[in-house]
Design a protein around this motif. Sequence first.
Motif, PDB file in Angstrom:
ATOM      1  N   ILE A  32      36.316  44.461  40.121  1.00  0.00           N
ATOM      2  CA  ILE A  32      36.427  43.644  41.334  1.00  0.00           C
ATOM      3  C   ILE A  32      36.763  44.519  42.540  1.00  0.00           C
ATOM      4  O   ILE A  32      36.224  44.327  43.644  1.00  0.00           O
ATOM      5  N   ARG A  33      37.625  45.504  42.354  1.00  0.00           N
ATOM      6  CA  ARG A  33      37.963  46.403  43.465  1.00  0.00           C
ATOM      7  C   ARG A  33      36.747  47.232  43.892  1.00  0.00           C
ATOM      8  O   ARG A  33      36.576  47.518  45.094  1.00  0.00           O
ATOM      9  N   ARG A  34      35.921  47.613  42.950  1.00  0.00           N
ATOM     10  CA  ARG A  34      34.710  48.357  43.290  1.00  0.00           C
ATOM     11  C   ARG A  34      33.765  47.485  44.118  1.00  0.00           C
ATOM     12  O   ARG A  34      33.207  47.930  45.119  1.00  0.00           O
ATOM     13  N   ARG A  35      33.614  46.231  43.720  1.00  0.00           N
ATOM     14  CA  ARG A  35      32.756  45.311  44.464  1.00  0.00           C
ATOM     15  C   ARG A  35      33.321  45.051  45.864  1.00  0.00           C
ATOM     16  O   ARG A  35      32.575  44.947  46.845  1.00  0.00           O
ATOM     17  N   LEU A  36      34.642  44.966  45.964  1.00  0.00           N
ATOM     18  CA  LEU A  36      35.289  44.771  47.262  1.00  0.00           C
ATOM     19  C   LEU A  36      35.017  45.972  48.171  1.00  0.00           C
ATOM     20  O   LEU A  36      34.667  45.808  49.351  1.00  0.00           O
ATOM     21  N   ALA A  37      35.137  47.189  47.615  1.00  0.00           N
ATOM     22  CA  ALA A  37      34.891  48.403  48.395  1.00  0.00           C
ATOM     23  C   ALA A  37      33.435  48.515  48.823  1.00  0.00           C
ATOM     24  O   ALA A  37      33.136  49.069  49.893  1.00  0.00           O
ATOM     25  N   GLU A  38      32.531  47.987  48.009  1.00  0.00           N
ATOM     26  CA  GLU A  38      31.106  48.024  48.331  1.00  0.00           C
ATOM     27  C   GLU A  38      30.722  47.028  49.432  1.00  0.00           C
ATOM     28  O   GLU A  38      29.599  47.046  49.921  1.00  0.00           O
ATOM     29  N   GLY A  39      31.659  46.148  49.772  1.00  0.00           N
ATOM     30  CA  GLY A  39      31.370  45.141  50.787  1.00  0.00           C
ATOM     31  C   GLY A  39      30.660  43.916  50.249  1.00  0.00           C
ATOM     32  O   GLY A  39      30.085  43.131  51.018  1.00  0.00           O
ATOM     33  N   ALA A  40      30.736  43.714  48.929  1.00  0.00           N
ATOM     34  CA  ALA A  40      30.011  42.601  48.304  1.00  0.00           C
ATOM     35  C   ALA A  40      30.527  41.241  48.759  1.00  0.00           C
ATOM     36  O   ALA A  40      29.803  40.233  48.677  1.00  0.00           O
ATOM     37  N   TYR A  41      31.781  41.182  49.245  1.00  0.00           N
ATOM     38  CA  TYR A  41      32.364  39.899  49.607  1.00  0.00           C
ATOM     39  C   TYR A  41      32.496  39.722  51.131  1.00  0.00           C
ATOM     40  O   TYR A  41      33.032  38.708  51.594  1.00  0.00           O
ATOM     41  N   ARG A  42      31.988  40.687  51.879  1.00  0.00           N
ATOM     42  CA  ARG A  42      32.125  40.655  53.325  1.00  0.00           C
ATOM     43  C   ARG A  42      31.307  39.500  53.924  1.00  0.00           C
ATOM     44  O   ARG A  42      30.147  39.295  53.573  1.00  0.00           O
ATOM     45  N   GLY A  43      31.935  38.723  54.796  1.00  0.00           N
ATOM     46  CA  GLY A  43      31.231  37.675  55.519  1.00  0.00           C
ATOM     47  C   GLY A  43      31.032  36.383  54.752  1.00  0.00           C
ATOM     48  O   GLY A  43      30.424  35.437  55.271  1.00  0.00           O
ATOM     49  N   LEU A  44      31.550  36.310  53.548  1.00  0.00           N
ATOM     50  CA  LEU A  44      31.379  35.092  52.748  1.00  0.00           C
ATOM     51  C   LEU A  44      32.390  34.023  53.149  1.00  0.00           C
ATOM     52  O   LEU A  44      33.544  34.332  53.469  1.00  0.00           O
ATOM     53  N   GLU A  45      31.965  32.770  53.117  1.00  0.00           N
ATOM     54  CA  GLU A  45      32.913  31.662  53.185  1.00  0.00           C
ATOM     55  C   GLU A  45      33.758  31.684  51.910  1.00  0.00           C
ATOM     56  O   GLU A  45      33.348  32.242  50.885  1.00  0.00           O
ATOM     57  N   VAL A  46      34.936  31.074  51.962  1.00  0.00           N
ATOM     58  CA  VAL A  46      35.848  31.147  50.816  1.00  0.00           C
ATOM     59  C   VAL A  46      35.214  30.525  49.575  1.00  0.00           C
ATOM     60  O   VAL A  46      35.355  31.044  48.453  1.00  0.00           O
ATOM     61  N   ARG A  47      34.488  29.425  49.735  1.00  0.00           N
ATOM     62  CA  ARG A  47      33.806  28.797  48.600  1.00  0.00           C
ATOM     63  C   ARG A  47      32.794  29.779  47.983  1.00  0.00           C
ATOM     64  O   ARG A  47      32.707  29.917  46.760  1.00  0.00           O
ATOM     65  N   LEU A  49      32.918  33.021  48.248  1.00  0.00           N
ATOM     66  CA  LEU A  49      33.698  34.088  47.636  1.00  0.00           C
ATOM     67  C   LEU A  49      34.067  33.739  46.197  1.00  0.00           C
ATOM     68  O   LEU A  49      33.947  34.574  45.295  1.00  0.00           O
ATOM     69  N   CYS A  50      34.513  32.510  45.988  1.00  0.00           N
ATOM     70  CA  CYS A  50      34.892  32.075  44.636  1.00  0.00           C
ATOM     71  C   CYS A  50      33.708  32.181  43.670  1.00  0.00           C
ATOM     72  O   CYS A  50      33.860  32.661  42.543  1.00  0.00           O
ATOM     73  N   GLU A  51      32.551  31.744  44.117  1.00  0.00           N
ATOM     74  CA  GLU A  51      31.373  31.797  43.261  1.00  0.00           C
ATOM     75  C   GLU A  51      30.980  33.237  42.947  1.00  0.00           C
ATOM     76  O   GLU A  51      30.672  33.574  41.795  1.00  0.00           O
ATOM     77  N   ARG A  52      30.992  34.110  43.969  1.00  0.00           N
ATOM     78  CA  ARG A  52      30.594  35.500  43.770  1.00  0.00           C
ATOM     79  C   ARG A  52      31.592  36.240  42.869  1.00  0.00           C
ATOM     80  O   ARG A  52      31.198  36.991  41.982  1.00  0.00           O
ATOM     81  N   VAL A  53      32.882  36.030  43.111  1.00  0.00           N
ATOM     82  CA  VAL A  53      33.898  36.712  42.305  1.00  0.00           C
ATOM     83  C   VAL A  53      33.859  36.219  40.860  1.00  0.00           C
ATOM     84  O   VAL A  53      33.994  37.017  39.930  1.00  0.00           O
ATOM     85  N   THR A  54      33.670  34.923  40.663  1.00  0.00           N
ATOM     86  CA  THR A  54      33.564  34.397  39.305  1.00  0.00           C
ATOM     87  C   THR A  54      32.417  35.057  38.555  1.00  0.00           C
ATOM     88  O   THR A  54      32.559  35.461  37.393  1.00  0.00           O
ATOM     89  N   ASP A  55      31.284  35.196  39.214  1.00  0.00           N
ATOM     90  CA  ASP A  55      30.137  35.865  38.600  1.00  0.00           C
ATOM     91  C   ASP A  55      30.492  37.307  38.239  1.00  0.00           C
ATOM     92  O   ASP A  55      30.174  37.788  37.143  1.00  0.00           O
ATOM     93  N   ASP A  56      31.175  38.007  39.131  1.00  0.00           N
ATOM     94  CA  ASP A  56      31.549  39.397  38.873  1.00  0.00           C
ATOM     95  C   ASP A  56      32.610  39.512  37.778  1.00  0.00           C
ATOM     96  O   ASP A  56      32.581  40.449  36.962  1.00  0.00           O
ATOM     97  N   LEU A  57      33.547  38.574  37.758  1.00  0.00           N
ATOM     98  CA  LEU A  57      34.561  38.567  36.690  1.00  0.00           C
ATOM     99  C   LEU A  57      33.902  38.447  35.315  1.00  0.00           C
ATOM    100  O   LEU A  57      34.252  39.177  34.375  1.00  0.00           O
ATOM    101  N   GLN A  58      32.945  37.536  35.220  1.00  0.00           N
ATOM    102  CA  GLN A  58      32.330  37.290  33.923  1.00  0.00           C
ATOM    103  C   GLN A  58      31.317  38.366  33.540  1.00  0.00           C
ATOM    104  O   GLN A  58      30.988  38.516  32.364  1.00  0.00           O
ATOM    105  N   LYS A  59      30.834  39.121  34.520  1.00  0.00           N
ATOM    106  CA  LYS A  59      30.020  40.289  34.203  1.00  0.00           C
ATOM    107  C   LYS A  59      30.900  41.424  33.675  1.00  0.00           C
ATOM    108  O   LYS A  59      30.511  42.160  32.770  1.00  0.00           O
ATOM    109  N   ALA A  60      32.091  41.540  34.249  1.00  0.00           N
ATOM    110  CA  ALA A  60      33.021  42.582  33.805  1.00  0.00           C
ATOM    111  C   ALA A  60      33.631  42.261  32.451  1.00  0.00           C
ATOM    112  O   ALA A  60      33.957  43.164  31.667  1.00  0.00           O
TER     113      ALA A  60
END
Length: 324
Positions: A32-47, A49-60
């Motif tokens: 998740i920190r790597r994705r954050l550093a890559e800017g994967a969550y930049r500009g997202l609405e909070v809703r 963000l939840c969807e994108r992070v959930t996808d990344d959590l379950q990939k990890a």
Amino acid sequence: MTTHHEILEAALARITTGYVFPERAATIDAAIRRRLAEGAYRGLEVRELCERVTDDLQKACADKHLRLLWTEEPQPMDEEPEDVARARFARYARENNYGIRRVEQLDDHIGYLDLRMIAPADLGGPAIAAAMQLLAPTEALVIDLRQCRGGAPEGVQLWCSYFFADDGVHLNDIYERATDSTRQYWTLGHLAAPRYLDRPVAVLTGDLTFSGGEELAYNLKAQGRATLIGRTTRGGAHPTTRIPVAPHVTVTVPTARSVNPVTGTNWEGVGVEPDLAVAAGEELKAALEHLRTRLVDSRTDLTAEQGRRSSPAASGAAPGRGAG
């Protein structure tokens, strides 16, 4: 307003301290920190963000209970008092009839039970007993778990107990990280309604069946007590804690895991496979055909057995002429 970075820091802290597999927490944190550093969550609405992070959590980490969830209503960030949480959930369970959507007797003396949630035993016990009392006269049963998305282990234990003769069946174990202890779940000795014994049971499953609904299906299948019909379930075997990390965001952290005493494993990530796979929408039809065949076979066997018992050879009478 809570920033994306603050939400993720709070969520990762909870995962690190609570996740049932601590050895995997570092991998999740790094991903998740790597994705954050890559800017994967930049500009997202909070809703979003939840969807994108959930996808990344379950990939990890392939754990479908590991999620970041958006809630429409703002939630208090202070820990909710236990009695308030209990009262709120009790109200929710009551409003949803303790998960029991429908109880019916179909043609050919086949019962039908539609379960949408597995309520805790202390809350749902009377409703569960009432349902089993209504189903007691039937000769076979369909349990529809296609829309059952979770529930309590003690509720699963209670439902399962109705399908076994006594308290001697070891159903499931749950290991809890926080206490480093394992709790065993066995069938219960005392029930408030008749047990459903010596009659065929079919369980309907689908891709929405999850968590507690999966445990009920898995336990009955592992014990050979039911035939599962439908499609493979979603695959969530880890009891989970929900923790607010922002007014509209909750992180769900699996803090325990199931271990079935028969299989030595569980259904996490793979789902519960049906005994008879059928297309969506065909599950009930297939189950009724299966149960009707079982009932015909059972009645044929019973008739044959009664014939054997009433035959002269079985009764010990000697063949010959009667007195004229």
